[in-house]
Design a protein around this motif. Structure first.
Motif, PDB file in Angstrom:
ATOM      1  N   SER A  86       0.847  -1.114  -0.024  1.00  0.00           N
ATOM      2  CA  SER A  86       0.129   0.013   0.078  1.00  0.00           C
ATOM      3  C   SER A  86       0.932   1.275  -0.025  1.00  0.00           C
ATOM      4  N   GLN A  87       0.430   2.237  -0.770  1.00  0.00           N
ATOM      5  CA  GLN A  87       1.073   3.433  -0.674  1.00  0.00           C
ATOM      6  C   GLN A  87       0.795   4.306   0.432  1.00  0.00           C
ATOM      7  N   GLN A  88      -0.440   4.139   0.937  1.00  0.00           N
ATOM      8  CA  GLN A  88      -0.765   4.916   2.153  1.00  0.00           C
ATOM      9  C   GLN A  88      -2.323   4.139   2.695  1.00  0.00           C
ATOM     10  N   LEU A  89      -2.559   4.266   3.932  1.00  0.00           N
ATOM     11  CA  LEU A  89      -3.852   3.859   4.511  1.00  0.00           C
ATOM     12  C   LEU A  89      -4.876   5.074   4.810  1.00  0.00           C
ATOM     13  N   ALA A  90      -5.939   5.158   4.721  1.00  0.00           N
ATOM     14  CA  ALA A  90      -6.950   6.112   4.989  1.00  0.00           C
ATOM     15  C   ALA A  90      -7.798   5.496   5.807  1.00  0.00           C
ATOM     16  N   ALA A  91      -8.452   6.437   6.840  1.00  0.00           N
ATOM     17  CA  ALA A  91      -9.666   6.158   7.703  1.00  0.00           C
ATOM     18  C   ALA A  91     -10.774   5.937   7.040  1.00  0.00           C
ATOM     19  N   ALA A  92     -11.495   4.830   7.318  1.00  0.00           N
ATOM     20  CA  ALA A  92     -12.923   4.576   7.073  1.00  0.00           C
ATOM     21  C   ALA A  92     -13.604   4.219   7.822  1.00  0.00           C
ATOM     22  N   GLY A  93     -14.656   3.469   7.704  1.00  0.00           N
ATOM     23  CA  GLY A  93     -15.645   3.451   8.877  1.00  0.00           C
ATOM     24  C   GLY A  93     -15.287   2.552   9.968  1.00  0.00           C
ATOM     25  N   LYS A  94     -15.999   2.618  11.184  1.00  0.00           N
ATOM     26  CA  LYS A  94     -15.850   1.605  12.287  1.00  0.00           C
ATOM     27  C   LYS A  94     -15.184   0.141  11.841  1.00  0.00           C
ATOM     28  N   GLY A  95     -14.038  -0.147  12.305  1.00  0.00           N
ATOM     29  CA  GLY A  95     -13.555  -1.516  11.814  1.00  0.00           C
ATOM     30  C   GLY A  95     -12.865  -1.645  10.527  1.00  0.00           C
ATOM     31  N   MET A  96     -12.736  -0.489   9.715  1.00  0.00           N
ATOM     32  CA  MET A  96     -12.448  -0.640   8.322  1.00  0.00           C
ATOM     33  C   MET A  96     -11.340   0.268   8.254  1.00  0.00           C
ATOM     34  N   VAL A  97     -10.731  -0.045   7.015  1.00  0.00           N
ATOM     35  CA  VAL A  97      -9.322   0.852   6.713  1.00  0.00           C
ATOM     36  C   VAL A  97      -9.572   0.848   4.995  1.00  0.00           C
ATOM     37  N   ARG A  98      -9.115   1.990   4.552  1.00  0.00           N
ATOM     38  CA  ARG A  98      -8.915   2.080   3.191  1.00  0.00           C
ATOM     39  C   ARG A  98      -7.645   2.040   2.643  1.00  0.00           C
ATOM     40  N   VAL A  99      -7.448   0.866   1.946  1.00  0.00           N
ATOM     41  CA  VAL A  99      -5.981   0.670   1.436  1.00  0.00           C
ATOM     42  C   VAL A  99      -5.482   1.014  -0.111  1.00  0.00           C
ATOM     43  N   ILE A 100      -4.937   2.104  -0.219  1.00  0.00           N
ATOM     44  CA  ILE A 100      -4.751   3.103  -1.633  1.00  0.00           C
ATOM     45  C   ILE A 100      -3.280   2.529  -2.012  1.00  0.00           C
ATOM     46  N   ASP A 101      -3.494   2.021  -3.296  1.00  0.00           N
ATOM     47  CA  ASP A 101      -2.244   1.779  -4.160  1.00  0.00           C
ATOM     48  C   ASP A 101      -2.682   2.304  -5.446  1.00  0.00           C
ATOM     49  N   ALA A 102      -2.559   1.327  -6.372  1.00  0.00           N
ATOM     50  CA  ALA A 102      -2.847   1.720  -7.689  1.00  0.00           C
ATOM     51  C   ALA A 102      -4.326   1.751  -7.776  1.00  0.00           C
ATOM     52  N   THR A 103      -4.919   0.870  -6.779  1.00  0.00           N
ATOM     53  CA  THR A 103      -6.421   1.049  -6.946  1.00  0.00           C
ATOM     54  C   THR A 103      -6.692   1.518  -5.320  1.00  0.00           C
ATOM     55  N   SER A 104      -7.891   1.509  -4.940  1.00  0.00           N
ATOM     56  CA  SER A 104      -8.366   1.867  -3.611  1.00  0.00           C
ATOM     57  C   SER A 104      -9.513   0.819  -3.376  1.00  0.00           C
ATOM     58  N   ARG A 105      -9.270   0.289  -2.171  1.00  0.00           N
ATOM     59  CA  ARG A 105     -10.212  -0.689  -1.564  1.00  0.00           C
ATOM     60  C   ARG A 105     -10.332  -0.899  -0.289  1.00  0.00           C
ATOM     61  N   THR A 106     -11.551  -0.937   0.580  1.00  0.00           N
ATOM     62  CA  THR A 106     -11.808  -0.874   1.970  1.00  0.00           C
ATOM     63  C   THR A 106     -12.014  -2.301   2.452  1.00  0.00           C
ATOM     64  N   VAL A 107     -11.020  -2.536   3.534  1.00  0.00           N
ATOM     65  CA  VAL A 107     -10.854  -3.960   4.089  1.00  0.00           C
ATOM     66  C   VAL A 107     -11.189  -3.770   5.427  1.00  0.00           C
ATOM     67  N   PRO A 108     -11.594  -4.854   5.974  1.00  0.00           N
ATOM     68  CA  PRO A 108     -11.616  -4.866   7.674  1.00  0.00           C
ATOM     69  C   PRO A 108     -10.356  -4.761   8.355  1.00  0.00           C
ATOM     70  N   LEU A 109     -10.441  -4.167   9.408  1.00  0.00           N
ATOM     71  CA  LEU A 109      -9.222  -4.264  10.170  1.00  0.00           C
ATOM     72  C   LEU A 109      -8.967  -5.696  10.808  1.00  0.00           C
ATOM     73  N   ALA A 110      -9.800  -6.556  11.035  1.00  0.00           N
ATOM     74  CA  ALA A 110      -9.784  -7.740  11.520  1.00  0.00           C
ATOM     75  C   ALA A 110      -9.164  -8.671  10.326  1.00  0.00           C
ATOM     76  N   SER A 111      -9.112  -8.645   9.276  1.00  0.00           N
ATOM     77  CA  SER A 111      -8.517  -9.332   8.403  1.00  0.00           C
ATOM     78  C   SER A 111      -7.023  -9.023   8.258  1.00  0.00           C
ATOM     79  N   ILE A 112      -6.459  -7.901   8.728  1.00  0.00           N
ATOM     80  CA  ILE A 112      -5.056  -7.753   8.564  1.00  0.00           C
ATOM     81  C   ILE A 112      -4.404  -8.347   9.863  1.00  0.00           C
ATOM     82  N   THR A 113      -3.399  -9.176   9.541  1.00  0.00           N
ATOM     83  CA  THR A 113      -2.599  -9.914  10.382  1.00  0.00           C
ATOM     84  C   THR A 113      -1.366  -9.287  10.664  1.00  0.00           C
TER      85      THR A 113
END
Length: 337
Positions: A86-113
């Protein structure tokens, strides 16, 4: 006019906020600093006001980071090449984060280990090391004073790496010296690719109270770096060596084939470090089957430089149908950089 523009630019630059990562907690608190890593369910955040803090991943609502990070999510396996970038992470909804690289996608924090800042395998101006000390004073039937120093340092620049390790041990019992030895080893690595390198090195040991009073060895061979990042490293090296012994009965020279590993792994955020180094030699002499020199240790980081260390050493030699082993347990304090 030019002076006014320069002054205005300077004031604007000072007024701009310093870029930092931000973590929002479930209880509404917000922390700012630099994300060091996420591992084992703990996020290590370096703050200006409280130093390094560990935050339970489950207590985080969302977060933001403007710097590149490597992410590992559930189901991606253990191969670091399968991590997401990821080039950067952006705040999203509760329990979520937006991963920004060539594309942008929102993923649950619980899925990141795991979150790790990317660190190039080959880079300039990398210097790290440790120095551990142990002092043992006994005043029982015998008066005994023993101290030992163990140190290592690594310097990398471009495709070159310098590795220096050393031991120093001294013991006095009832006013008489009973142990006095030292060991120094230097290795020079030249990286041929991202993982493969060639090593040339030399070692010397001296001991006043052993049958072998001096050991000199030079060797060379290929090595493979499996990984080297903020969480640790793992190198495996094979060498052909020429060994020379000075003994109380005369001199002896022979060749050996050796296999060496160097492993380090940070645990519990970055507070605990497990490390292991070992070298196995197969000499080209009939009297000796193998010689093993190994150590396994833990370092607990009290702060950015102080360490508590616990070390187990196993030295073993087998020949003529018999195996001789020496085990040492060391506990001490040291510092790292």
């Amino acid at each position: 006019m030019l002076l006014r523009i320069l002054l205005l630019t300077a004031f604007v630059g000072l007024a701009l906020p310093v870029s930092a990562d931000t973590v929002w907690l479930n209880n509404g608190d917000r922390l700012s600093g630099d994300i060091l890593l996420l591992d084992g369910g703990k996020l290590a955040l370096k703050t200006r006001y409280a130093g390094q803090v560990l935050i339970d991943w489950k207590d985080i609502d969302t977060l933001r980071s403007d710097k590149p990070l490597l992410l590992r999510r559930q189901g991606q396996g253990v191969d670091s090449k399968r991590s997401e970038h990821s080039q950067q992470l952006a705040a999203a909804g509760k329990g979520m984060v937006r991963v920004i690289d060539a594309t942008s996608r929102t993923v649950p924090l619980a899925s990141i280990t795991r979150l790790v800042p990317p660190r190039p395998v080959l880079q300039d101006r990398l210097w790290e090391g440790n120095l551990d000390a142990k002092l043992d004073m006994e005043r029982n039937e015998d008066d005994s004073d023993e101290w030992k120093l163990k140190g290592n340092t690594r310097v990398e620049h471009g495709r070159w790496r310098h590795v220096l390790t050393g031991d120093l041990e001294h013991e006095i019992k009832n006013g008489s010296k009973v142990d006095d030895n030292w060991k120094l080893e230097y290795d020079l690595d030249r990286f041929l690719s991202e993982h493969w390198f060639w090593r040339v090195g030399g070692e010397q040991q001296e001991d006043q109270f052993e049958f072998v009073t001096r050991l000199q060895m030079i060797g060379s061979g290929p090595g493979y770096r499996f990984w080297d990042d903020e969480l640790g490293r793992f190198d495996l090296i094979g060498q052909f060596n020429r060994v020379h012994f000075d003994t109380t009965a005369g001199d002896l020279a022979f060749d050996t084939f050796s296999m060496e590993w160097d492993y380090k792994r940070l645990l519990w955020g970055t507070r605990l470090e497990f490390y292991s180094n070992a070298e196995l030699h197969i000499p080209e002499i009939a009297e000796v089957d193998y010689v093993l020199d190994s150590e396994f240790g833990l370092r607990y980081r009290l702060n950015s430089w102080a360490r508590l260390s616990l070390l187990y050493e196993l030295d073993q030699i087998r020949g003529l149908g018999r195996t001789s082993s020496e085990r040492h347990y060391l506990m001490g304090i040291g510092f790292g950089w």
